[in-house]
Design a protein around this motif. Structure first.
Motif, PDB file in Angstrom:
ATOM      1  N   ASN A  10       0.846  -1.188   0.000  1.00 40.45           N
ATOM      2  CA  ASN A  10       0.000   0.000   0.000  1.00 40.45           C
ATOM      3  C   ASN A  10       0.882   1.238   0.000  1.00 40.45           C
ATOM      4  O   ASN A  10       1.626   1.478   0.948  1.00 40.45           O
ATOM      5  N   MET A  11       0.804   1.999  -1.090  1.00 35.25           N
ATOM      6  CA  MET A  11       1.587   3.223  -1.179  1.00 35.25           C
ATOM      7  C   MET A  11       0.772   4.393  -0.656  1.00 35.25           C
ATOM      8  O   MET A  11      -0.458   4.399  -0.752  1.00 35.25           O
ATOM      9  N   THR A  12       1.501   5.392  -0.147  1.00 34.99           N
ATOM     10  CA  THR A  12       0.812   6.585   0.332  1.00 34.99           C
ATOM     11  C   THR A  12       0.339   7.410  -0.858  1.00 34.99           C
ATOM     12  O   THR A  12       0.694   7.152  -2.013  1.00 34.99           O
ATOM     13  N   PHE A  13      -0.425   8.454  -0.548  1.00 28.87           N
ATOM     14  CA  PHE A  13      -0.955   9.307  -1.597  1.00 28.87           C
ATOM     15  C   PHE A  13       0.177   9.980  -2.377  1.00 28.87           C
ATOM     16  O   PHE A  13       0.155  10.033  -3.601  1.00 28.87           O
ATOM     17  N   TRP A  14       1.213  10.490  -1.704  1.00 28.93           N
ATOM     18  CA  TRP A  14       2.327  11.190  -2.367  1.00 28.93           C
ATOM     19  C   TRP A  14       3.161  10.226  -3.203  1.00 28.93           C
ATOM     20  O   TRP A  14       3.695  10.599  -4.244  1.00 28.93           O
ATOM     21  N   GLU A  15       3.282   8.995  -2.765  1.00 24.82           N
ATOM     22  CA  GLU A  15       4.015   8.010  -3.556  1.00 24.82           C
ATOM     23  C   GLU A  15       3.252   7.616  -4.813  1.00 24.82           C
ATOM     24  O   GLU A  15       3.852   7.318  -5.842  1.00 24.82           O
ATOM     25  N   ARG A  16       1.934   7.639  -4.742  1.00 22.33           N
ATOM     26  CA  ARG A  16       1.137   7.280  -5.912  1.00 22.33           C
ATOM     27  C   ARG A  16       1.124   8.358  -6.982  1.00 22.33           C
ATOM     28  O   ARG A  16       1.030   8.056  -8.160  1.00 22.33           O
TER      29      ARG A  16
END
Length: 188
Positions: free
Chosen positions: A13-19
């Motif tokens: 699960n990636m964070t919003f900023w990583e996505r």
């Protein structure tokens, strides 16, 4: 003996900023911009004040680099200090060449040595500059030069004859010293 098993996490699960990749894109733009402006401004002190420039750019036809002694350029033939070519037309370089670019026609003479190359031809368009000819030569008669300007539009001009390849031994002292030091380690 224990074998470590590494498990790969498939559902990360990636964070919003990583996505959205925005921080990484901005970081890449900042690195590129920094290099761009350093190179853009780096030549001004050299032009205005005559100082050494910070960027490493070689303005090729006007400036040339000095290559290390180990650099392999175009193969050349050596003329000894006595004015006689050192090649005895043994044919080892011709047989050792993986590109089959060397061609030798031996002839005999009544001088101190018995043989010499009547014709010695190197097809530079086929040469892969491997240096095997230099390694195998028992008389140090063929060396790799510092010459890098060997490209041409016409293949027939890249066929070097013996007269084009001969260079006096006194001009090749540093390369000969390097070859003697490098290949002396493998004298069994």
């Amino acid at each position: 003996m224990a074998i470590d098993i590494i498990k790969v996490k498939r559902n990360v699960n990636m964070t919003f900023w990583e996505r959205i990749y925005i921080p990484e894109i901005l970081r890449g733009i900042s690195i590129t911009s920094r290099h761009f402006f350093i190179n853009l401004v780096g030549f001004i002190p050299a032009i205005l004040f005559g100082k050494k420039r910070k960027i490493f750019t070689v303005y090729y036809p006007e400036e040339k680099l000095k290559y290390p002694d180990a650099y392999r350029g175009r193969p050349i033939l050596v003329i000894g200090d006595d004015g006689v070519e050192k090649c005895v037309a043994c044919g080892l370089c011709e047989r050792m060449c993986p590109a089959f670019c060397i061609s030798i026609q031996p002839a005999e003479t009544e001088l101190d040595k018995e043989r010499y190359p009547e014709t010695f031809t190197i097809d530079q368009s086929r040469c892969i500059v491997c240096g095997f000819c230099e390694e195998v030569c028992p008389k140090e008669a063929i060396l790799m030069s510092q010459d890098i300007e060997i490209a041409d539009y016409d293949r027939s001009k890249m066929l070097y004859q013996k007269e084009d390849l001969l260079i006096p031994e006194k001009d090749l002292r540093t390369r000969q010293a390097y070859v003697r030091e490098a290949f002396a380690r493998w004298n069994y």
